[in-house]
Structures are given as structure tokens and as C-alpha cells.
Design an enzyme around this catalytic site. Structure first.
Site, short mmCIF file in Angstrom:
data_model
loop_
_atom_site.label_atom_id
_atom_site.label_comp_id
_atom_site.label_asym_id
_atom_site.label_seq_id
_atom_site.Cartn_x
_atom_site.Cartn_y
_atom_site.Cartn_z
N LYS A 93 0.84 -1.21 0.00
CA LYS A 93 0.00 0.00 0.00
C LYS A 93 0.87 1.25 0.00
O LYS A 93 0.63 2.19 -0.75
CB LYS A 93 -0.87 0.04 1.27
CG LYS A 93 -2.20 -0.63 1.10
CD LYS A 93 -3.11 -0.32 2.28
CE LYS A 93 -4.33 -1.22 2.15
NZ LYS A 93 -5.25 -1.13 3.25
N LEU A 96 -17.50 9.62 8.19
CA LEU A 96 -17.52 9.71 6.73
C LEU A 96 -18.28 8.55 6.10
O LEU A 96 -18.36 7.46 6.68
CB LEU A 96 -16.10 9.79 6.17
CG LEU A 96 -15.12 8.62 6.37
CD1 LEU A 96 -15.44 7.43 5.48
CD2 LEU A 96 -13.72 9.10 6.11
N ASN A 135 -24.35 4.94 14.37
CA ASN A 135 -24.45 3.87 13.38
C ASN A 135 -25.64 2.96 13.65
O ASN A 135 -26.33 2.53 12.73
CB ASN A 135 -23.16 3.04 13.34
CG ASN A 135 -22.18 3.62 12.32
OD1 ASN A 135 -22.47 4.63 11.69
ND2 ASN A 135 -21.04 2.99 12.17
N LEU A 187 -34.26 6.08 5.20
CA LEU A 187 -35.55 5.43 5.36
C LEU A 187 -35.85 4.73 4.04
O LEU A 187 -36.85 5.00 3.38
CB LEU A 187 -36.61 6.50 5.66
CG LEU A 187 -37.88 6.01 6.35
CD1 LEU A 187 -37.56 5.42 7.72
CD2 LEU A 187 -38.85 7.18 6.53
N GLY A 213 -35.31 -2.03 0.85
CA GLY A 213 -34.52 -2.68 -0.20
C GLY A 213 -33.80 -3.89 0.36
O GLY A 213 -34.27 -4.53 1.31
N CYS A 236 -19.21 -1.27 8.34
CA CYS A 236 -19.49 -0.61 9.63
C CYS A 236 -20.78 -1.05 10.32
O CYS A 236 -20.73 -1.44 11.49
CB CYS A 236 -19.49 0.89 9.43
SG CYS A 236 -17.85 1.52 9.09
N1 LIG Z 1 -14.70 2.55 6.27
C1 LIG Z 1 -15.59 3.39 6.77
O1 LIG Z 1 -16.53 3.85 6.09
C2 LIG Z 1 -15.50 3.82 8.20
C3 LIG Z 1 -16.24 4.92 8.65
C4 LIG Z 1 -16.13 5.32 9.98
C5 LIG Z 1 -15.31 4.62 10.84
N2 LIG Z 1 -14.60 3.54 10.39
C6 LIG Z 1 -13.71 2.85 11.33
O2 LIG Z 1 -12.37 3.25 11.06
C7 LIG Z 1 -11.46 2.15 11.28
C8 LIG Z 1 -10.66 1.88 10.02
O3 LIG Z 1 -11.56 1.47 9.01
P1 LIG Z 1 -11.10 1.34 7.48
O4 LIG Z 1 -12.32 1.02 6.70
O5 LIG Z 1 -10.28 2.52 7.11
O6 LIG Z 1 -10.13 0.05 7.59
P2 LIG Z 1 -9.17 -0.57 6.50
O7 LIG Z 1 -9.16 -2.02 6.76
O8 LIG Z 1 -9.53 -0.05 5.15
O9 LIG Z 1 -7.73 0.05 6.85
C9 LIG Z 1 -7.01 -0.27 7.99
C10 LIG Z 1 -5.52 -0.10 7.66
O10 LIG Z 1 -4.77 -0.25 8.87
C11 LIG Z 1 -3.53 -0.89 8.54
N3 LIG Z 1 -2.94 -1.43 9.77
C12 LIG Z 1 -3.35 -2.50 10.52
N4 LIG Z 1 -2.54 -2.64 11.59
C13 LIG Z 1 -1.62 -1.65 11.54
C14 LIG Z 1 -0.55 -1.26 12.38
N5 LIG Z 1 -0.26 -1.92 13.51
N6 LIG Z 1 0.19 -0.18 12.03
C15 LIG Z 1 -0.09 0.50 10.90
N7 LIG Z 1 -1.11 0.18 10.06
C16 LIG Z 1 -1.87 -0.88 10.38
C17 LIG Z 1 -3.96 -1.93 7.53
O11 LIG Z 1 -2.86 -2.39 6.76
C18 LIG Z 1 -4.98 -1.15 6.70
O12 LIG Z 1 -4.37 -0.51 5.60
C19 LIG Z 1 -12.34 0.98 11.74
O13 LIG Z 1 -12.37 0.96 13.13
C20 LIG Z 1 -13.70 1.34 11.19
O14 LIG Z 1 -14.75 0.78 11.93
C21 LIG Z 1 -14.66 3.14 9.09
#
Ligand SMILES: NC(=O)c1ccc[n+]([C@@H]2O[C@H](COP(=O)([O-])OP(=O)(O)OC[C@H]3O[C@@H](n4cnc5c(N)ncnc54)[C@H](O)[C@@H]3O)[C@@H](O)[C@H]2O)c1
Length: 454
Positions: free
Chosen positions: A35, A158, A231, A273, A276, A283
Site C-alpha cells: 500500500k 464519513l 451507526n 428510510l 430494499g 461498519c
Molecule cells: N470505512 C468506513 O466507512 C469507516 C467509517 C467510519 C469509521 N470507520 C472505522 O475506522 C477504522 C478503520 O476502518 P477502514 O475502513 O479505514 O479500515 P481498513 O481495513 O480499510 O484500513 C485499515 C488499515 O490499517 C492498517 N494497519 C493495521 N494494523 C496496523 C498497524 N499496527 N500499524 C499501521 N497500520 C496498520 C492496515 O494495513 C490497513 O491498511 C475501523 O475501526 C472502522 O470501523 C470506518
């Protein structure tokens, strides 16, 4: 300010790029070398509208690394944005959070640093991360340490597909901390967004009405609970629409009209609302499971949230039931699925309904054809064992198909030449899983049109 972001997934990368856009110096860190390699070449490992352009514009303020010693010692603020997926019993897997916190602790510099949980984490995680940081610091220095850092919670709201817009023009910013200096630092960090004083990027202009963003400053536990409660509420609004949809079907009512009639009440609101196939994505499923599991730890039951989960699960099963009802025999049939991503404008396949639906149809002996304008490549890599035909063009899923299911409401599907699509099918049957197609138009073209509640 100097900011470090741990984890360059959907949340970490979008947050990093937006903070760079408003003028901060950002270092994005991930343990995934592929990445980071891609990001350094200017490629983005995820699809999000305008991500590439904004990353290019903010280039001078952002860098990418796999090295904690490079990212942490000079940071004023460190965001932890690693994944927190569900474990089998619904509680979140905190392994990534724990590793990230310990690594941050090992490399904290001498200046005061705010370490922020941006990952969605269970109530109490702020305290727990504080303990991990302190233990790491003390192991490194061989003595008791105080006041080098404070932990804050800054939950992320987001929506994938409009993540950058949501980060630059959010409905609100929530920050929670038990240390006033942490709240002050985060206020300074977010001030350009709170005041809307930054120059908006060309591709994501500021909406006219956006003049300021409310900041909700709370204690740690309240901020953590706000994220889960938000959520859960959105998830249950969707499940409520689906539950009403099921009674609408029985009494011959039109759920889209019913939802409109309910949603125009300003106390209720029409967003989410939507009847579907139900929710998917990384999430809602995991966060509602985590909320129920955390509540159980504290001896609290959450029957409303549990029911929302049950209704959502049932909704996916209804797709196969609906097709069975129409086609009678599924074995040997061909069904085309329009859309793989859990929603439009993202390539995210986590908990995507299409995967579940494809699996169930295959189990019943159906030949499944799929299409997605963005997520097909990711699907090919992540689900090599799923025996489906991936089509290059949307219209191809319909060729010789007995039914087409609209799973994800990508705009291009709404604009298909449905007469031509119908001509290529064995029979003109469409299941509109998102109530997004023009029903009258399809019926005029000779389609048998069914929704999830009709
Ligand atoms: N995706 C969404 O829409 C969204 C929205 C709000 C909140 N969240 C929350 O945000 C958090 C992240 O979600 P995401 O969708 O971005 O996850 P993701 O899986 O897309 O990304 C997580 C990243 O963390 C990296 N990672 C893991 N362990 C690591 C470490 N020790 N050091 C450095 N990098 C490390 C992984 O390689 C990965 O690239 C989650 O808790 C999720 O619930 C997500």
C-alpha cells in the site's frame, strides 16, 4: 501541525489527505508495504471519488512510510485508524489497535502528543490505549512516565463514496478527552474545518450553506458511545423501512410512497428510510454487533438493535425467496447481478449483499453473472473461489438471463437501454433491490418488475 496517521485504509487515507489539504504536515503510516509503495507512486489502493486529485494537490504536505520512528517522534497529533473487524462473538478484534498503540508508545517524542482513536472502538478503549502507550513508554525509558501524552477519541462519520466531501464539510466533529490540553489541540487542528476558513479544493467545492461546523467536545466514553449510537440509529432506520415494507407487500401498499409519506415529516427525515436489500459495508454490521456485545458485558440488553440486525439478515434471504417465487425452479437458471460493491461510488466489498446473494444462488444451482463498474477487479482478487461470470459491461449480465437483480444502484445502471437489455434476456424479469429503477418505464418495456416488498 505535524500529524501522523496510523493505517491508510478508507478512513486513515481520507483523513490524512484532508488534513494535508487544510494545511497540516501529514505522515501516513501503514504496515502494508504494498500500500505504501503504491501511495508513494501516486496510486491509491482504494477507490474514492477525487482521492487521486486531492492527493496530488496536497503532495507537498503529505508523505507515506512504514516506519514508526519516522512518523511518531515529531508528531503533535497521532491518529490511530486501523481496522477493528468483528470476532465470531460480535465483539471487535482489537489486535490491530493494540499493536498500533504499543508501537506509537515506543516512539513518542519528548514533546506533548495527543494520541487519537479514530478507529471505531468499544467504550473504554481510550483508557486501554492510554495504558498500552504508558507501558510501552516505560519499557523504553525504564522509569515511570507522566504527562507525555493524552488520549482522545475522535470518531469518524464519513460515508464511503463521499468520504472527502464528508471530511471537509462534516455535519459535526466529535472529540472526546479527559485532558483539557487534548481537546484544545484538536480544536486547533480542526479549526480550518470548524470555521470553514480553508480554500476548498476545485473538485470538491464548499456547499453554499456551509459556513461553520459544530464541535461536540465530550469526555472519552461519551465520544466512543456517540459513534456506536449513530451507526445503530442509521441501521435501524433502514431496517424499520424494510419491516414496514414487508407489511406493505401483504396489504398491497407501495413502500416507496409510504417511506416518502413518513420521511417528509421533519421529525423523522427521509434519509436512510429506504427499503430494499438492506445495509452492507464494513461498519453497520460490525458496529451494531459490537454495541450489543458491549452492552451485554455491562448487563444491558439492546432488543431494538438486535431486531434491526435480524431484519437486515432476513432481507438478504428474501432476494432468493423472491426469485424462487417468480421462477419456481432455480436450478439451471441464469441470474445477472448488477453491482458488487456494498453501495455506489466505492470499491468496498466488505459485507456486500451481492456476495451473500451470489453464494446463495450458486448453492441452489443458479449460473450467476455479475458486473460492477469499479469493484470487479477487487472482487476477482478477494473472491477467486466464487464461481460466477464477471462481465465487462453491465448489459452482458442480462444476456440469456432469466432474471436481473439490481443490487447496487450505480448511476450507469439507472441509465441502461432497458429495451435492448430485455431483448437479450430469456424472460424480462427484474428485481429492483434498491427501488431505484423507473418502474413505469420498465413495465412499459414489457418487464415483470418486482421490488423487495412487491
Ligand atoms: N470505512 C468506513 O466507512 C469507516 C467509517 C467510519 C469509521 N470507520 C472505522 O475506522 C477504522 C478503520 O476502518 P477502514 O475502513 O479505514 O479500515 P481498513 O481495513 O480499510 O484500513 C485499515 C488499515 O490499517 C492498517 N494497519 C493495521 N494494523 C496496523 C498497524 N499496527 N500499524 C499501521 N497500520 C496498520 C492496515 O494495513 C490497513 O491498511 C475501523 O475501526 C472502522 O470501523 C470506518
Amino acid at each position: 501541525m505535524n500529524v501522523a496517521i496510523i493505517g491508510t485504509g478508507y478512513v486513515g487515507l481520507c483523513t490524512g489527505i484532508c488534513l494535508a489539504t487544510i494545511g497540516h504536515k501529514v505522515t501516513c503510516l501503514d504496515t502494508d508495504e504494498k500500500k505504501i509503495g503504491a501511495l508513494r507512486r501516486g496510486e491509491t489502493p482504494i477507490y474514492e471519488p477525487h482521492l487521486v486529485e486531492l492527493m496530488e494537490e496536497g503532495r507537498s504536505n503529505i508523505c507515506f512510510t512504514t516506519s514508526y520512528p519516522d512518523a511518531i517522534p515529531n508528531a503533535d497529533v497521532v491518529f490511530i485508524a486501523v481496522g477493528t473487524p468483528s470476532t465470531a462473538n460480535g465483539s471487535p478484534n482489537l489486535e490491530y489497535l493494540s499493536k498500533a498503540a504499543s508501537s506509537v508508545g515506543e516512539h513518542l517524542g519528548p514533546a506533548f502528543t495527543v494520541v487519537v482513536n479514530k478507529s471505531t472502538v468499544p467504550i473504554g478503549s481510550g483508557n486501554w490505549v492510554g495504558t498500552l502507550l504508558r507501558e510501552s513508554l516505560e519499557r523504553k525509558h525504564g522509569r515511570k512516565m507522566t504527562d507525555e501524552f493524552a488520549v482522545a477519541s475522535n470518531p469518524e462519520f464519513l460515508r464511503e463514496g463521499s468520504a472527502l466531501f464528508d471530511s471537509l464539510y462534516p455535519d459535526r466533529i466529535v472529540v472526546g478527552a479527559d485532558h483539557p490540553k487534548a481537546l484544545e489541540t484538536l480544536y486547533m487542528l480542526y479549526r480550518p474545518i470548524i470555521d470553514q476558513s480553508f480554500s476548498p479544493p476545485t473538485d470538491i467545492p464548499r456547499p453554499e450553506a456551509k459556513t461553520a461546523v459544530p464541535l461536540v467536545s465530550t469526555d472519552l466514553a461519551s465520544a466512543e458511545l456517540i459513534k456506536y449510537a449513530a451507526n445503530a440509529f442509521l441501521a435501524l432506520k433502514i431496517s424499520f423501512a424494510n419491516e414496514i415494507g414487508n407489511i406493505a407487500e401483504r396489504v398491497g401498499a407501495d413502500i416507496t410512497q409510504v417511506a416518502r409519506g413518513i420521511g417528509l415529516d421533519s421529525r423523522i427525515g427521509s434519509r436512510f428510510l429506504a427499503a430494499g436489500i438492506g445495509w452492507g459495508g464494513s461498519c453497520f454490521g460490525k458496529d451494531t454487533a459490537a454495541l450489543v456485545s458491549t452492552a451485554a458485558e455491562y448487563g444491558v440488553s439492546m432488543p431494538i438493535v438486535e431486531s434491526a440486525r435480524l431484519v437486515n439478515k432476513r432481507q438478504r434471504e428474501r432476494v432468493v425467496d423472491k426469485l424462487l417465487g417468480e421462477l419456481k425452479i432455480l436450478k439451471g437458471r441464469t441470474v445477472g447481478l448488477l453491482g458488487l460493491a456494498f453501495k455506489p461510488n466505492t470499491d468496498d466489498l466488505r459485507e456486500a449483499p451481492a456476495i451473500d446473494i451470489a453464494r446463495r444462488l450458486i448453492e441452489r444451482g443458479v449460473r450467476v453473472k455479475v458486473h460492477d463498474p469499479i469493484a470487479a477487479e477487487r472482487f476477482r482478487h478477494e473472491y477467486p473461489d466464487l464461481d460466477v461470470q464477471i462481465c465487462a459491461h453491465a448489459a452482458q449480465v442480462a444476456e440469456d438471463a432469466d432474471a436481473v437483480v439490481l443490487v447496487t444502484e450505480w448511476t450507469e445502471y439507472l441509465q441502461l437501454d432497458w429495451d435492448a437489455v430485455g431483448d437479450s434476456m430469456r424472460q424480462r424479469l427484474i428485481l429492483d433491490g434498491r427501488y431505484s429503477l423507473d418502474r413505469e418505464r420498465l413495465i412499459r418495456s414489457g418487464f415483470r418488475y418486482i421490488g423487495m416488498s412487491s
